[in-house]
Design a protein around this motif. Structure first.
Motif, PDB file in Angstrom:
ATOM      1  N   UNK A  46      96.487   1.541  15.929  1.00  0.00           N
ATOM      2  CA  UNK A  46      95.839   0.682  14.937  1.00  0.00           C
ATOM      3  C   UNK A  46      95.858  -0.777  15.337  1.00  0.00           C
ATOM      4  N   UNK A  47      96.675  -1.143  16.341  1.00  0.00           N
ATOM      5  CA  UNK A  47      96.734  -2.530  16.789  1.00  0.00           C
ATOM      6  C   UNK A  47      95.873  -2.793  18.024  1.00  0.00           C
ATOM      7  N   UNK A  59      94.546   9.119   9.174  1.00  0.00           N
ATOM      8  CA  UNK A  59      95.644   8.399   9.810  1.00  0.00           C
ATOM      9  C   UNK A  59      96.748   9.358  10.221  1.00  0.00           C
ATOM     10  N   UNK A  60      97.242   9.165  11.413  1.00  0.00           N
ATOM     11  CA  UNK A  60      98.453   9.848  11.844  1.00  0.00           C
ATOM     12  C   UNK A  60      99.587   9.241  11.025  1.00  0.00           C
ATOM     13  N   UNK A  61     100.336  10.067  10.333  1.00  0.00           N
ATOM     14  CA  UNK A  61     101.382   9.571   9.442  1.00  0.00           C
ATOM     15  C   UNK A  61     102.502   8.889  10.209  1.00  0.00           C
ATOM     16  N   UNK A  62     102.695   9.267  11.474  1.00  0.00           N
ATOM     17  CA  UNK A  62     103.781   8.709  12.272  1.00  0.00           C
ATOM     18  C   UNK A  62     103.247   7.912  13.463  1.00  0.00           C
ATOM     19  N   UNK A 122     103.196   5.158  16.183  1.00  0.00           N
ATOM     20  CA  UNK A 122     104.364   4.597  16.867  1.00  0.00           C
ATOM     21  C   UNK A 122     104.496   3.087  16.712  1.00  0.00           C
ATOM     22  N   UNK A 123     103.397   2.356  16.683  1.00  0.00           N
ATOM     23  CA  UNK A 123     103.492   0.896  16.669  1.00  0.00           C
ATOM     24  C   UNK A 123     103.149   0.254  15.338  1.00  0.00           C
ATOM     25  N   UNK A 124     102.801   1.054  14.351  1.00  0.00           N
ATOM     26  CA  UNK A 124     102.386   0.466  13.079  1.00  0.00           C
ATOM     27  C   UNK A 124     102.703   1.423  11.943  1.00  0.00           C
ATOM     28  N   UNK A 125     103.209   0.890  10.888  1.00  0.00           N
ATOM     29  CA  UNK A 125     103.506   1.666   9.701  1.00  0.00           C
ATOM     30  C   UNK A 125     102.195   2.025   8.998  1.00  0.00           C
ATOM     31  N   UNK A 126     102.084   3.244   8.530  1.00  0.00           N
ATOM     32  CA  UNK A 126     100.863   3.697   7.855  1.00  0.00           C
ATOM     33  C   UNK A 126     100.563   2.836   6.633  1.00  0.00           C
ATOM     34  N   UNK A 127     101.593   2.394   5.941  1.00  0.00           N
ATOM     35  CA  UNK A 127     101.367   1.541   4.772  1.00  0.00           C
ATOM     36  C   UNK A 127     100.704   0.220   5.168  1.00  0.00           C
ATOM     37  N   UNK A 181      93.106  -1.730   4.918  1.00  0.00           N
ATOM     38  CA  UNK A 181      91.890  -1.129   4.361  1.00  0.00           C
ATOM     39  C   UNK A 181      91.639  -1.583   2.930  1.00  0.00           C
ATOM     40  N   UNK A 182      92.698  -1.927   2.224  1.00  0.00           N
ATOM     41  CA  UNK A 182      92.586  -2.325   0.825  1.00  0.00           C
ATOM     42  C   UNK A 182      92.162  -3.784   0.767  1.00  0.00           C
TER      43      UNK A 182
END
Length: 80
Positions: free
Chosen positions: A43-44, A62-65, A67-72, A78-79
């Motif tokens: 995502x980065x 989204x992949x829930x895990x 590696x470099x970015x928290x899903x939240x 996006x919000x």
């Protein structure tokens, strides 16, 4: 007759595993759902999740895990 990719809904896949990416790709092909698949391995990476889009994709997977970015953090991007 070929469909213009501009007319197709966009599906954004954020997945850092090439095996999981191929699984999604095969599933979408088998579903015969016409869409334009955009894959981000991270995502980065340039283009991120939302920077490249004038409007949000029809579906974001989204992949829930990641590696470099928290899903939240991605959901927060996006919000808008």
């Amino acid at each position: 007759m070929k469909l213009s990719t501009a007319a197709l809904p966009e599906l954004l896949l954020v997945e850092d595993s090439s095996n999981d990416e191929m699984t999604w790709f095969k599933s979408i092909l088998n579903s015969r759902f016409p869409c334009r698949l955009v894959v981000r391995r991270d995502a980065k990476e340039p283009g991120g999740v939302t920077e490249e889009h004038e409007e949000l994709p029809a579906l974001v997977v989204l992949d829930f895990r990641l590696t470099r970015l928290n899903v939240l953090e991605v959901v927060t991007q996006l919000k808008v």
